[in-house]
Design a protein around this motif. Sequence first.
Motif, PDB file in Angstrom:
ATOM      1  N   UNK A 156       0.738  -1.260   0.047  1.00 21.69           N
ATOM      2  CA  UNK A 156      -0.006   0.011   0.009  1.00 21.69           C
ATOM      3  C   UNK A 156       0.764   1.208  -0.101  1.00 21.69           C
ATOM      4  N   UNK A 157       2.137   1.073   0.229  1.00 15.98           N
ATOM      5  CA  UNK A 157       3.133   2.230   0.256  1.00 15.98           C
ATOM      6  C   UNK A 157       3.154   2.827  -1.212  1.00 15.98           C
ATOM      7  N   UNK A 158       3.183   4.521  -1.058  1.00 17.60           N
ATOM      8  CA  UNK A 158       2.980   5.005  -2.299  1.00 17.60           C
ATOM      9  C   UNK A 158       3.993   4.767  -3.637  1.00 17.60           C
ATOM     10  N   UNK A 159       5.340   4.536  -2.808  1.00 17.69           N
ATOM     11  CA  UNK A 159       6.506   4.009  -3.818  1.00 17.69           C
ATOM     12  C   UNK A 159       6.182   2.710  -4.505  1.00 17.69           C
ATOM     13  N   UNK A 160       5.392   1.822  -3.847  1.00 15.66           N
ATOM     14  CA  UNK A 160       5.289   0.492  -4.311  1.00 15.66           C
ATOM     15  C   UNK A 160       4.212   0.787  -5.210  1.00 15.66           C
ATOM     16  N   UNK A 161       3.118   1.360  -4.694  1.00 15.42           N
ATOM     17  CA  UNK A 161       1.935   1.587  -5.772  1.00 15.42           C
ATOM     18  C   UNK A 161       2.300   2.275  -7.130  1.00 15.42           C
ATOM     19  N   UNK A 162       3.237   3.100  -6.838  1.00 18.94           N
ATOM     20  CA  UNK A 162       3.785   3.814  -8.013  1.00 18.94           C
ATOM     21  C   UNK A 162       4.431   3.184  -8.979  1.00 18.94           C
ATOM     22  N   UNK A 163       5.335   2.215  -8.506  1.00 19.29           N
ATOM     23  CA  UNK A 163       6.299   0.951  -9.322  1.00 19.29           C
ATOM     24  C   UNK A 163       5.227   0.251  -9.967  1.00 19.29           C
ATOM     25  N   UNK A 164       4.084  -0.102  -9.345  1.00 19.33           N
ATOM     26  CA  UNK A 164       3.209  -1.184  -9.818  1.00 19.33           C
ATOM     27  C   UNK A 164       2.463  -0.671 -10.904  1.00 19.33           C
ATOM     28  N   UNK A 165       2.128   0.864 -10.828  1.00 13.98           N
ATOM     29  CA  UNK A 165       1.617   1.341 -11.948  1.00 13.98           C
ATOM     30  C   UNK A 165       2.078   1.502 -13.078  1.00 13.98           C
ATOM     31  N   UNK A 166       3.746   1.419 -13.066  1.00 12.96           N
ATOM     32  CA  UNK A 166       4.507   1.550 -14.316  1.00 12.96           C
ATOM     33  C   UNK A 166       4.646   0.191 -15.005  1.00 12.96           C
ATOM     34  N   UNK A 167       4.286  -0.907 -14.376  1.00 13.60           N
ATOM     35  CA  UNK A 167       4.566  -2.500 -14.809  1.00 13.60           C
ATOM     36  C   UNK A 167       4.137  -2.303 -16.388  1.00 13.60           C
ATOM     37  N   UNK A 168       3.038  -1.746 -16.897  1.00 15.32           N
ATOM     38  CA  UNK A 168       2.823  -1.905 -18.284  1.00 15.32           C
ATOM     39  C   UNK A 168       3.735  -1.316 -19.069  1.00 15.32           C
ATOM     40  N   UNK A 169       4.505  -0.321 -18.636  1.00 20.60           N
ATOM     41  CA  UNK A 169       5.432   0.351 -19.753  1.00 20.60           C
ATOM     42  C   UNK A 169       6.988  -0.539 -19.570  1.00 20.60           C
ATOM     43  N   UNK A 170       7.006  -0.984 -18.226  1.00 19.88           N
ATOM     44  CA  UNK A 170       8.366  -1.616 -18.130  1.00 19.88           C
ATOM     45  C   UNK A 170       8.422  -3.150 -18.185  1.00 19.88           C
ATOM     46  N   UNK A 171       7.244  -3.871 -17.958  1.00 19.93           N
ATOM     47  CA  UNK A 171       7.246  -5.292 -18.157  1.00 19.93           C
ATOM     48  C   UNK A 171       6.759  -5.869 -19.446  1.00 19.93           C
ATOM     49  N   UNK A 172       7.302  -6.827 -19.926  1.00 22.89           N
ATOM     50  CA  UNK A 172       6.943  -7.548 -20.984  1.00 22.89           C
ATOM     51  C   UNK A 172       6.008  -8.795 -20.417  1.00 22.89           C
ATOM     52  N   UNK A 173       4.714  -8.352 -20.313  1.00 27.45           N
ATOM     53  CA  UNK A 173       3.849  -9.800 -19.748  1.00 27.45           C
ATOM     54  C   UNK A 173       3.556  -9.320 -18.208  1.00 27.45           C
ATOM     55  N   UNK A 174       2.740 -10.201 -17.899  1.00 28.81           N
ATOM     56  CA  UNK A 174       2.292 -10.079 -16.572  1.00 28.81           C
ATOM     57  C   UNK A 174       3.374 -10.522 -15.451  1.00 28.81           C
ATOM     58  N   UNK A 175       3.526  -9.965 -14.481  1.00 27.21           N
ATOM     59  CA  UNK A 175       4.415 -10.475 -13.374  1.00 27.21           C
ATOM     60  C   UNK A 175       3.924 -11.671 -12.778  1.00 27.21           C
ATOM     61  N   UNK A 176       4.894 -12.595 -12.326  1.00 25.27           N
ATOM     62  CA  UNK A 176       4.468 -14.049 -11.704  1.00 25.27           C
ATOM     63  C   UNK A 176       4.653 -13.789 -10.361  1.00 25.27           C
ATOM     64  N   UNK A 177       3.791 -13.924  -9.303  1.00 19.45           N
ATOM     65  CA  UNK A 177       3.884 -13.510  -7.978  1.00 19.45           C
ATOM     66  C   UNK A 177       3.166 -14.422  -7.160  1.00 19.45           C
ATOM     67  N   UNK A 178       3.959 -14.987  -6.242  1.00 23.58           N
ATOM     68  CA  UNK A 178       3.445 -15.997  -5.100  1.00 23.58           C
ATOM     69  C   UNK A 178       3.689 -15.184  -4.000  1.00 23.58           C
TER      70      UNK A 178
END
Length: 97
Positions: A65-87
Amino acid sequence: MTMVVAILQAKPGQEDTLEEALCEVAARSREEPGAVAYTVGRRQGGRFLVAERYADRAACDAHFAAPYVTGLLARFPELLDGEPQVELTDVVTGFVR
């Protein structure tokens, strides 16, 4: 204790940008009271492994919930090739030196 493991594939040309962003989140997470460990690894081809440990699920939830994490998650479409795999899991055993 709660553990999160994520595999992230950077888009071509975004590898260094993703690494910088992950390193910034790691540095800021060090100040979180419930953060126990945070490790980022990089493989050839722009593949990243992020391993995180938190004192409990509440600490993990606070991290995401921290702003620096939500900010990074919001950038995933521009940074990542595909969906992240998270466990997300409960830690059974292990150590951190």
